[in-house]
Write an enzyme that holds these catalytic residues in place. Structure first.
Site, PDB file in Angstrom:
ATOM      1  N   THR A 421       0.920  -0.948  -0.121  1.00 36.76           N
ATOM      2  CA  THR A 421      -0.103   0.101  -0.036  1.00 36.76           C
ATOM      3  C   THR A 421       0.731   1.248  -0.212  1.00 36.76           C
ATOM      4  O   THR A 421       2.156   1.219   0.274  1.00 36.76           O
ATOM      5  CB  THR A 421      -1.057   0.047   1.109  1.00 36.76           C
ATOM      6  N   THR A 439      -4.033   1.015  -2.686  1.00 29.47           N
ATOM      7  CA  THR A 439      -3.401  -0.333  -2.541  1.00 29.47           C
ATOM      8  C   THR A 439      -3.808  -1.106  -3.799  1.00 29.47           C
ATOM      9  O   THR A 439      -4.586  -0.809  -4.516  1.00 29.47           O
ATOM     10  CB  THR A 439      -3.813  -1.058  -1.173  1.00 29.47           C
ATOM     11  N   GLU A 460      -7.406  -7.714  -3.430  1.00 30.53           N
ATOM     12  CA  GLU A 460      -8.158  -7.276  -2.392  1.00 30.53           C
ATOM     13  C   GLU A 460      -9.159  -8.167  -1.781  1.00 30.53           C
ATOM     14  O   GLU A 460      -9.489  -7.883  -0.512  1.00 30.53           O
ATOM     15  CB  GLU A 460      -8.972  -5.990  -2.860  1.00 30.53           C
ATOM     16  N   SER A 483      -8.068  -1.610   6.161  1.00 33.15           N
ATOM     17  CA  SER A 483      -7.568  -0.811   7.565  1.00 33.15           C
ATOM     18  C   SER A 483      -7.010   0.375   7.309  1.00 33.15           C
ATOM     19  O   SER A 483      -6.489   1.170   8.026  1.00 33.15           O
ATOM     20  CB  SER A 483      -6.354  -1.670   7.924  1.00 33.15           C
TER      21      SER A 483
HETATM   22  N1  GLU Z   1      -5.659  -4.412   1.846  1.00 37.10           N
HETATM   23  C1  GLU Z   1      -5.300  -3.511   2.877  1.00 37.10           C
HETATM   24  C2  GLU Z   1      -6.313  -2.622   3.510  1.00 37.10           C
HETATM   25  O1  GLU Z   1      -7.245  -2.537   2.735  1.00 37.10           O
HETATM   26  C3  GLU Z   1      -4.057  -3.014   2.512  1.00 37.10           C
HETATM   27  C4  GLU Z   1      -3.104  -3.704   1.903  1.00 37.10           C
HETATM   28  C5  GLU Z   1      -1.850  -3.673   2.862  1.00 37.10           C
HETATM   29  O2  GLU Z   1      -1.305  -2.609   3.227  1.00 37.10           O
HETATM   30  O3  GLU Z   1      -1.462  -4.827   3.210  1.00 37.10           O
HETATM   31  O4  GLU Z   1      -6.399  -2.290   4.630  1.00 37.10           O
END
Ligand code: GLU
Length: 603
Positions: A421, A439, A460, A483
């Site tokens: 990200t 991301t 995702e 997150s």
């Molecule tokens: N998929 C994560 C999120 O949406 C972000 C990806 C990551 O930073 O590992 O929180």
């Protein structure tokens, strides 16, 4: 509006050549410490990459506003940081609009196809219905790919709040993709770390593993296919992506991943369709607003858990007196508040269009008071397997009817932290601010480059919790819980702050750390960004930056019963402060992920 002016692209080719040359001769090598902080006037940009930051600055210098610069810099990051974000993924943008004095958020999160069910990640070849192993099978599959939100998020942000066309905002990144950039150690390392799964796909292999190896540090890397995709977006608008030839290529890639003859692991195809892409929409949502020690903070709401979890932690902390500035007291309280808030996050939060989330209760001061009362003077838990239970927020809201989520008391939830990200922060001279985290999920996303189009598809959907019942299970058209926590804050004296971080679920704890370091421990933004990270996410251990565990504060936390686990990298954050006199301080990570770049329009 939906056109591209070739003179813009030509202009940016010149700029890109100058930027590329500077990088080659070492003037702007990405890891240079002095670039990590800048102060000045006229606007500011902070990102993980020098060229992306410089492009944002050039847009501001040429009269673009913060939204224009954010989109242009993000598109550049899609070229130079393709393993962290890009048009194959999604993100969340928090925007402060100075003229109307309001904060809005844009949700460009990826979305599950209508074919998705709670069994999305069940191994099709398992006689017992076992889940696909997380890595490499689940993360490198067509089934993990959600409908990307980033192209529409850029277009929507520009349409509503920008002054440039999409074509104009993409021109610098088109030029960068065409003229190329210098491969740095982070870029080469991220390919190397993903070499096994990248080599499972012909398209990814030919782009990122030419001659079977990552490109060498110092080599010039071009991505003409990505330039072509950006040009299609520039000339045809987002229809090219959601309805046109790129849509067809995405569907083909997901349904029949372009694997080599004998891939090193079985690659499970997905069932994303043209209809799924066609029906995708970004959402403009209100921010989550919190008050903390006189500051007003605006965070990202659901489907991100970022703003809500940050807010719950701050509500819990606000009842503690940190005026002694004793770091051990502060970090002990932060760790315990995070532990409890993550239990609640994991139990209750999911896409608000699918689940009835007890938000008023979770964000109430009364609920926070009950959680605060659970925090003692020492770490209550020992061992890696013990977790806090979720609290019950239902008595603290007007609608106390139990939702299905109330049954999930163990605070169970998927938690695959990774340093992927990217976060970008932009401010313009008029006082507008953009805090944007985006991301493709894992570093390298699904590992699948769309053949002929030069971008990686996200994975995702692995952010869903694969085991029902849970508010975050996959469902048709649902967005997985995130997150990401892009944040904008107003200080009691009227200064404005914008900041955020990458890092999966550690994003939340990094953002809390940035807030506590600045507000409670009086650190300036750049020192708050550089400071050690301390991350408790309702696990038995608290992760910390390597070395913190042997510091005086680390040792005293160990004495209180905390179990500290050193990890190599948590949260390469960026941020900007807008001072009352209209000047800016921009700060990027000085070390992590090779260091970032912060600049102002006028030094
Ligand atoms: N998929 C994560 C999120 O949406 C972000 C990806 C990551 O930073 O590992 O929180």
């Amino acid at each position: 509006m939906r056109c591209i002016r070739e003179d813009w692209v030509r202009r940016w080719v010149t700029v890109a050549l100058v930027l590329g040359l500077s990088a080659i001769i070492g003037l702007r090598s990405p890891a240079q410490g002095p670039l990590a902080v800048a102060s000045g006037r006229g606007g500011a940009v902070a990102s993980v990459d020098t060229q992306a930051t410089q492009i944002g600055i050039e847009i501001l210098r040429n009269g673009g506003n913060a939204v224009d610069a954010a989109v242009a810099a993000a598109a550049a990051l899609g070229v130079v940081e393709p393993f962290s974000g890009g048009i194959g993924g999604g993100g969340f943008m928090v925007i402060y609009l100075h003229d109307s004095d309001r904060v809005i958020t844009i949700d460009g999160r990826e979305q599950a196809p209508v074919s998705a069910t709670p069994n999305l990640f069940v191994d099709p070849d398992s006689p017992t219905g076992a889940l696909l192993p997380f890595a490499p099978n689940r993360i490198s599959s067509g089934v993990a790919v959600g409908v990307p939100g980033t192209p529409l998020e850029w277009a929507e942000a520009l349409n509503r709040y920008g002054s440039l066309t999409l074509g104009e905002a993409l021109a610098p990144a088109i030029a960068l993709a065409e003229t190329g950039f210098t491969v740095d150690a982070t870029f080469a390392r991220q390919i190397e770390q993903n070499q096994d799964r990248f080599s499972a796909f012909t398209s990814t292999q030919s782009l990122y593993l030419p001659n079977g190896r990552p490109p060498s540090v110092g080599a010039v890397f071009k991505n003409p296919d990505l330039a072509r995709s950006y040009r299609l977006l520039a000339t045809q608008g987002v229809n090219a992506f959601y309805r046109g030839e790129i849509a067809e290529a995405i569907v083909q890639t997901v349904q029949q991943p372009p694997t080599v003859a004998s891939p090193p692991f079985p690659v499970v195809p997905g069932r994303l369709t043209l209809d799924d892409l066609d029906r995708y929409a970004v959402r403009v949502r209100p921010p989550v607003v919190s008050e903390y020690r006189g500051y007003t903070l605006y965070g990202m709401g659901l489907p991100s858990s970022g703003g809500i979890t940050v807010s719950e932690v701050l509500n819990i902390l606000s009842g503690f007196d940190f005026s002694s500035l004793d770091p051990v007291k502060v970090w002990h309280s932060v760790i315990e508040a995070e532990r409890l808030a993550f239990a609640d996050r994991n139990a209750y939060l999911g896409d608000p269009e699918f689940v009835d989330v007890p938000l008023p209760g979770l964000l109430s001061q009364e609920f926070a008071q009950t959680r605060r009362a659970e925090i003692g003077d020492r770490a209550p838990l020992a061992g890696a397997e013990v977790r806090a239970l979720a609290g019950n927020p239902l008595p603290y809201q007007n609608d106390p009817s139990p939702s299905m989520t109330a049954a999930v008391t163990l605070g169970r939830g998927s938690d695959h932290e990774s340093p992927s990200t990217t976060h970008l922060t932009v401010a313009d001279a008029a006082g507008n601010l953009v805090s944007y985290t985006f991301t493709i999920e894992s570093i390298g996303g699904s590992g699948i480059v769309v053949p002929g189009y030069g971008f990686l598809l996200n994975n995702e959907l692995t952010d869903f919790d694969p085991t029902p019942p849970h508010p975050n299970v996959p469902e048709p058209g649902k967005r997985p819980r995130s997150s990401m926590a892009p944040t904008i804050a107003v200080a009691p004296d009227g200064r404005m702050l914008a900041f955020g971080s990458p890092g999966g679920s550690t994003i939340i704890t990094t953002v809390i750390g940035l807030i506590v370091n600045q507000i409670d421990l009086n650190l300036p933004l750049d020192q708050a960004i550089a400071a050690p990270r301390i991350s408790q996410r309702n696990g038995g251990v608290t992760q910390v930056d390597s070395g913190f565990e042997t510091s005086a504060t680390g040792q005293r936390l160990l004495d209180l019963g905390h179990v500290l686990e050193p990890v190599p990298e948590i949260g390469a954050a960026t941020g900007i402060v807008r001072n009352l006199d209209g000047s800016f301080v921009a700060a990027a990570e000085p070390q992590r992920r090779g260091g970032g770049a912060a600049m102002t329009v006028q030094p």
